[in-house]
Design an enzyme around this catalytic site. Sequence first.
Site, PDB file in Angstrom:
ATOM      1  N   ASN A  12      41.191  34.202  30.963  1.00  0.00           N
ATOM      2  CA  ASN A  12      40.769  35.456  30.245  1.00  0.00           C
ATOM      3  C   ASN A  12      41.651  36.392  30.780  1.00  0.00           C
ATOM      4  OD1 ASN A  12      39.016  37.399  29.226  1.00  0.00           O
ATOM      5  ND2 ASN A  12      37.571  36.934  30.721  1.00  0.00           N
ATOM      6  N   LYS A  14      41.307  39.523  29.424  1.00  0.00           N
ATOM      7  CA  LYS A  14      40.492  40.516  29.362  1.00  0.00           C
ATOM      8  C   LYS A  14      41.146  41.742  28.620  1.00  0.00           C
ATOM      9  CE  LYS A  14      38.110  39.311  33.560  1.00  0.00           C
ATOM     10  NZ  LYS A  14      37.063  39.619  34.738  1.00  0.00           N
ATOM     11  N   HIS A  98      30.451  36.402  27.977  1.00  0.00           N
ATOM     12  CA  HIS A  98      30.930  36.774  29.306  1.00  0.00           C
ATOM     13  C   HIS A  98      30.059  37.791  29.973  1.00  0.00           C
ATOM     14  CE1 HIS A  98      33.736  38.354  32.423  1.00  0.00           C
ATOM     15  NE2 HIS A  98      34.395  37.221  32.214  1.00  0.00           N
ATOM     16  N   GLU A 100      30.617  40.480  31.771  1.00  0.00           N
ATOM     17  CA  GLU A 100      31.105  41.795  31.289  1.00  0.00           C
ATOM     18  C   GLU A 100      30.500  42.292  29.822  1.00  0.00           C
ATOM     19  OE1 GLU A 100      35.277  41.333  31.918  1.00  0.00           O
ATOM     20  OE2 GLU A 100      34.912  41.145  34.088  1.00  0.00           O
ATOM     21  N   GLU A 170      29.754  31.243  35.786  1.00  0.00           N
ATOM     22  CA  GLU A 170      30.404  32.154  36.276  1.00  0.00           C
ATOM     23  C   GLU A 170      29.217  33.152  37.183  1.00  0.00           C
ATOM     24  OE1 GLU A 170      34.345  32.988  34.535  1.00  0.00           O
ATOM     25  OE2 GLU A 170      32.829  34.208  33.548  1.00  0.00           O
ATOM     26  N   GLY A 176      35.817  38.909  39.593  1.00  0.00           N
ATOM     27  CA  GLY A 176      36.681  39.814  40.017  1.00  0.00           C
ATOM     28  C   GLY A 176      36.528  40.600  41.471  1.00  0.00           C
ATOM     29  N   SER A 216      36.766  34.386  40.836  1.00  0.00           N
ATOM     30  CA  SER A 216      37.863  34.692  41.987  1.00  0.00           C
ATOM     31  C   SER A 216      38.650  33.306  42.390  1.00  0.00           C
ATOM     32  CB  SER A 216      36.926  35.481  43.039  1.00  0.00           C
ATOM     33  OG  SER A 216      36.755  36.507  42.745  1.00  0.00           O
TER      34      SER A 216
HETATM   35  C1  PEP Z   1      36.324  36.138  34.396  1.00  0.00           C
HETATM   36  O1  PEP Z   1      36.824  37.102  33.932  1.00  0.00           O
HETATM   37  O2  PEP Z   1      35.821  35.192  33.773  1.00  0.00           O
HETATM   38  C2  PEP Z   1      36.886  35.643  35.661  1.00  0.00           C
HETATM   39  C3  PEP Z   1      36.329  34.511  36.584  1.00  0.00           C
HETATM   40  O3  PEP Z   1      37.323  36.689  36.570  1.00  0.00           O
HETATM   41  P1  PEP Z   1      38.182  36.591  38.038  1.00  0.00           P
HETATM   42  O4  PEP Z   1      38.731  35.287  37.897  1.00  0.00           O
HETATM   43  O5  PEP Z   1      39.049  37.835  38.134  1.00  0.00           O
HETATM   44  O6  PEP Z   1      37.046  36.807  38.960  1.00  0.00           O
END
Ligand code: PEP
Length: 259
Positions: A12, A14, A98, A100, A170, A176, A216
Amino acid sequence: MQTLRKPVIAGNWKMHKTIAGARELAEAVVRGFPEVSQATLILIPPFTAIQEVRKTISAAGVEVGAQNVFWEEKGAFTGEISPLQLKEAGCRFVVIGHSERRQHFGETDETVRKKTLAALGHDLYPIVCIGETLEERENNQTLARIRTQLEKSVFSLDESSFSRVVLAYEPIWAIGTGRNASPEQAQEVHSFIRSLVAGRYGKTVADCAIILYGGSVKPNNAFSLAREKDVDGFLVGGASLEAESFLAIAREALRAVRD
Ligand code: PEP
């Protein structure tokens, strides 16, 4: 990880990358792909770069997806994008719900349900994200939250539609932040998700369900996470912005399957 399920590694991107930057990253992923071709790789660029990425990867067997979709096919919905438009641009996958989007743009389990239905209606594979906040985890509400999200967003689908849904667990506190769920924490939730799917759709559907972990994921934690029986791959944010780390995660996931 169960060997029946081919690892899926989705990146992703973003709101990162210009069209030129996206092309460069996609080209680098394609160069490294032969080494990890046993995995399904999905690149999820911003809308503006979908077609460029699609052109770059199409011969290689790498997949492309989008980060969001609206539930209507067309109309007066300024700023939205329809499943028809994503399909036309070459997408096969679309991320829905997601955290976000839930946090900043008012996404709810109900909008996730509507978007998932619309995506399926246009032959897209939805990657539906679910996960708890830190507060919910600390108050032992993780599993209850996951159950509610699944029930409200995807469990109203019929069996053949549900079979096309990819789930992504997630935990919001891990996205992040550099703080990933431990393999045990991930496995606990993934196996809970699989048991709920089995309760709703039966064991065969549950055994085939693809449940990704996101939060992460890096090359140095991918192996131990991917070794967990119910972790079928990853939704990767930050580490997908460099081909080297994205491919390294795919290599680690494959090593875990073979281990
Ligand atoms: C994501 O945006 O779905 C995500 C898991 O981000 P990150 O790997 O940076 O934690």
